[in-house]
Design a protein around this motif. Structure first.
Motif, mmCIF file in Angstrom:
data_model
loop_
_atom_site.group_PDB
_atom_site.id
_atom_site.type_symbol
_atom_site.label_atom_id
_atom_site.label_comp_id
_atom_site.label_asym_id
_atom_site.label_seq_id
_atom_site.Cartn_x
_atom_site.Cartn_y
_atom_site.Cartn_z
ATOM 1 N N PRO A 1 0.773 -1.242 0.000
ATOM 2 C CA PRO A 1 0.000 0.000 0.000
ATOM 3 C C PRO A 1 0.809 1.300 0.000
ATOM 4 O O PRO A 1 0.234 2.370 0.157
ATOM 5 C CB PRO A 1 -0.799 -0.114 1.304
ATOM 6 C CG PRO A 1 0.083 -0.903 2.204
ATOM 7 C CD PRO A 1 0.792 -1.888 1.306
ATOM 8 N N TYR A 2 2.111 1.218 -0.183
ATOM 9 C CA TYR A 2 2.962 2.404 -0.080
ATOM 10 C C TYR A 2 3.429 2.886 -1.446
ATOM 11 O O TYR A 2 3.592 2.105 -2.369
ATOM 12 C CB TYR A 2 4.203 2.093 0.764
ATOM 13 C CG TYR A 2 3.879 1.553 2.128
ATOM 14 C CD1 TYR A 2 3.568 2.410 3.170
ATOM 15 C CD2 TYR A 2 3.887 0.185 2.366
ATOM 16 C CE1 TYR A 2 3.262 1.918 4.437
ATOM 17 C CE2 TYR A 2 3.582 -0.320 3.626
ATOM 18 C CZ TYR A 2 3.271 0.551 4.650
ATOM 19 O OH TYR A 2 2.964 0.060 5.884
ATOM 20 N N GLN A 3 3.687 4.189 -1.519
ATOM 21 C CA GLN A 3 4.344 4.740 -2.700
ATOM 22 C C GLN A 3 5.816 4.332 -2.658
ATOM 23 O O GLN A 3 6.352 4.024 -1.595
ATOM 24 C CB GLN A 3 4.229 6.268 -2.712
ATOM 25 C CG GLN A 3 2.818 6.769 -2.893
ATOM 26 C CD GLN A 3 2.275 6.458 -4.277
ATOM 27 O OE1 GLN A 3 3.020 6.344 -5.256
ATOM 28 N NE2 GLN A 3 0.962 6.299 -4.371
ATOM 29 N N TRP A 4 6.482 4.356 -3.783
ATOM 30 C CA TRP A 4 7.877 3.921 -3.860
ATOM 31 C C TRP A 4 8.782 4.717 -2.931
ATOM 32 O O TRP A 4 9.770 4.205 -2.423
ATOM 33 C CB TRP A 4 8.386 3.993 -5.301
ATOM 34 C CG TRP A 4 8.495 5.397 -5.832
ATOM 35 C CD1 TRP A 4 7.531 6.106 -6.474
ATOM 36 C CD2 TRP A 4 9.629 6.251 -5.738
ATOM 37 N NE1 TRP A 4 7.980 7.360 -6.787
ATOM 38 C CE2 TRP A 4 9.290 7.473 -6.348
ATOM 39 C CE3 TRP A 4 10.906 6.112 -5.202
ATOM 40 C CZ2 TRP A 4 10.157 8.543 -6.440
ATOM 41 C CZ3 TRP A 4 11.782 7.181 -5.296
ATOM 42 C CH2 TRP A 4 11.401 8.378 -5.907
ATOM 43 N N TYR A 5 8.457 5.950 -2.657
ATOM 44 C CA TYR A 5 9.330 6.814 -1.875
ATOM 45 C C TYR A 5 9.082 6.753 -0.367
ATOM 46 O O TYR A 5 9.847 7.328 0.394
ATOM 47 C CB TYR A 5 9.217 8.271 -2.350
ATOM 48 C CG TYR A 5 7.792 8.778 -2.399
ATOM 49 C CD1 TYR A 5 7.161 9.275 -1.268
ATOM 50 C CD2 TYR A 5 7.074 8.724 -3.588
ATOM 51 C CE1 TYR A 5 5.863 9.720 -1.317
ATOM 52 C CE2 TYR A 5 5.774 9.167 -3.645
ATOM 53 C CZ TYR A 5 5.160 9.664 -2.500
ATOM 54 O OH TYR A 5 3.864 10.091 -2.556
ATOM 55 N N ASP A 6 8.015 6.056 0.079
ATOM 56 C CA ASP A 6 7.772 5.991 1.522
ATOM 57 C C ASP A 6 7.525 4.568 2.038
ATOM 58 O O ASP A 6 7.022 4.383 3.129
ATOM 59 C CB ASP A 6 6.625 6.925 1.927
ATOM 60 C CG ASP A 6 5.258 6.444 1.457
ATOM 61 O OD1 ASP A 6 5.178 5.455 0.710
ATOM 62 O OD2 ASP A 6 4.257 7.063 1.859
ATOM 63 N N THR A 7 7.925 3.576 1.284
ATOM 64 C CA THR A 7 7.697 2.198 1.689
ATOM 65 C C THR A 7 8.689 1.741 2.764
ATOM 66 O O THR A 7 9.868 2.073 2.700
ATOM 67 C CB THR A 7 7.777 1.244 0.472
ATOM 68 O OG1 THR A 7 7.513 -0.090 0.918
ATOM 69 C CG2 THR A 7 9.125 1.280 -0.206
ATOM 70 N N PRO A 8 8.210 0.962 3.737
ATOM 71 C CA PRO A 8 9.134 0.380 4.712
ATOM 72 C C PRO A 8 9.860 -0.848 4.157
ATOM 73 O O PRO A 8 10.808 -1.335 4.771
ATOM 74 C CB PRO A 8 8.218 -0.013 5.879
ATOM 75 C CG PRO A 8 6.904 -0.269 5.237
ATOM 76 C CD PRO A 8 6.815 0.684 4.071
ATOM 77 N N ASN A 9 9.424 -1.339 3.000
ATOM 78 C CA ASN A 9 10.065 -2.493 2.373
ATOM 79 C C ASN A 9 11.356 -2.031 1.714
ATOM 80 O O ASN A 9 11.337 -1.197 0.823
ATOM 81 C CB ASN A 9 9.158 -3.120 1.310
ATOM 82 C CG ASN A 9 7.852 -3.611 1.895
ATOM 83 O OD1 ASN A 9 7.818 -4.152 2.993
ATOM 84 N ND2 ASN A 9 6.770 -3.411 1.179
ATOM 85 N N ILE A 10 12.476 -2.621 2.144
ATOM 86 C CA ILE A 10 13.740 -2.212 1.543
ATOM 87 C C ILE A 10 14.138 -3.145 0.406
ATOM 88 O O ILE A 10 15.133 -2.906 -0.264
ATOM 89 C CB ILE A 10 14.866 -2.091 2.587
ATOM 90 C CG1 ILE A 10 15.146 -3.425 3.273
ATOM 91 C CG2 ILE A 10 14.538 -1.015 3.598
ATOM 92 C CD1 ILE A 10 16.370 -3.390 4.169
ATOM 93 N N ARG A 11 13.375 -4.202 0.203
ATOM 94 C CA ARG A 11 13.625 -5.106 -0.936
ATOM 95 C C ARG A 11 12.304 -5.706 -1.379
ATOM 96 O O ARG A 11 11.349 -5.765 -0.614
ATOM 97 C CB ARG A 11 14.645 -6.181 -0.602
ATOM 98 C CG ARG A 11 14.387 -6.990 0.631
ATOM 99 C CD ARG A 11 15.529 -7.934 0.972
ATOM 100 N NE ARG A 11 16.552 -7.292 1.781
ATOM 101 C CZ ARG A 11 17.685 -6.763 1.331
ATOM 102 N NH1 ARG A 11 17.986 -6.775 0.086
ATOM 103 N NH2 ARG A 11 18.558 -6.217 2.149
ATOM 104 N N VAL A 12 12.279 -6.104 -2.618
ATOM 105 C CA VAL A 12 11.109 -6.790 -3.161
ATOM 106 C C VAL A 12 11.560 -8.166 -3.638
ATOM 107 O O VAL A 12 12.707 -8.359 -4.018
ATOM 108 C CB VAL A 12 10.451 -5.995 -4.316
ATOM 109 C CG1 VAL A 12 9.863 -4.695 -3.802
ATOM 110 C CG2 VAL A 12 11.430 -5.726 -5.438
ATOM 111 N N GLY A 13 10.652 -9.105 -3.567
ATOM 112 C CA GLY A 13 10.975 -10.466 -3.999
ATOM 113 C C GLY A 13 9.738 -11.141 -4.548
ATOM 114 O O GLY A 13 8.617 -10.648 -4.391
ATOM 115 N N THR A 14 9.968 -12.259 -5.180
ATOM 116 C CA THR A 14 8.881 -13.022 -5.763
ATOM 117 C C THR A 14 8.903 -14.448 -5.224
ATOM 118 O O THR A 14 9.874 -14.890 -4.613
ATOM 119 C CB THR A 14 8.993 -13.078 -7.303
ATOM 120 O OG1 THR A 14 10.104 -13.916 -7.651
ATOM 121 C CG2 THR A 14 9.152 -11.686 -7.903
#
Length: 194
Positions: free
Chosen positions: A136-149
């Motif tokens: 639910p976050y915009q790219w500039y305020d996300t708490p996720n520091i990595r994305v994965g699949t």
């Protein structure tokens, strides 16, 4: 991840009566549910003051600790199950914490946002980072520091000699076992050291 059906799907992977370590336990809802419904015991690890207080109010044993510092306070095989529900994507060294999960627990269970879910792919095709119910976050305020699949985790597990015991996706509380990399917003894996 507080949806009851989602929590129950993940909790089913935990054997009744297990000794559990919940990494990044948030307000302690999962561990509280496991204690009440599955007769489990254990500890939550959390860094945020408000969440530590919420765990205490629920009667969940909690240790305030920064997971990026590791789990050296626990001996090998201290727990039956180590949970990382919506935690892995927030850590600076996810691979190290995955190894620590396998070291301190007989079984590890991880769940994280699956970046390859079809709405995310569509958003990328349109030239934008995805903003969904699950992300639910915009790219500039996300708490996720990595994305994965889903597929990325399979590769990481193989690289780290982890045996995947069960794997599926979750979408709006439903288990997705057919094409979970495309059809599910959450990836879930149960594994042990291989």
């Amino acid at each position: 991840m507080s949806d009851r059906r989602t929590m129950e799907s993940i909790a089913r992977l935990v054997p009744p009566g297990a000794r559990v370590l919940d990494l990044g336990c948030g307000d302690g809802a999962m561990l509280d549910w496991l204690q009440r419904e599955r007769g489990c015991s254990g500890y939550g690890i959390e860094i945020a003051d408000a969440n530590v207080l919420a765990c205490t109010k629920r009667g969940v044993n909690v240790i305030q600790l920064n997971l990026d510092e590791g789990l050296s306070i626990f001996d090998d095989g201290s727990f039956d199950v180590v949970l990382q529900v919506d935690t892995l994507q927030h850590l600076r060294n996810a691979e190290t914490m995955l190894a620590e999960t396998a070291r301190v627990g007989r079984i590890g269970i991880v769940a994280f946002p699956n970046f390859a879910h079809w709405p995310n792919r569509l958003s990328i095709l349109r030239g934008r980072m995805p903003v969904t119910k699950r992300l639910p976050y915009q790219w500039y305020d996300t708490p996720n520091i990595r994305v994965g699949t889903f597929k990325d985790f399979e590769v990481l597990a193989t690289k780290n000699r982890l045996a995947i015991l069960d794997a599926f996706g979750l979408q709006e509380g439903r288990e997705v076992r057919w094409l979970p990399n495309v059809r599910a917003g959450t990836a879930v894996f149960k594994f042990e050291r291989g």
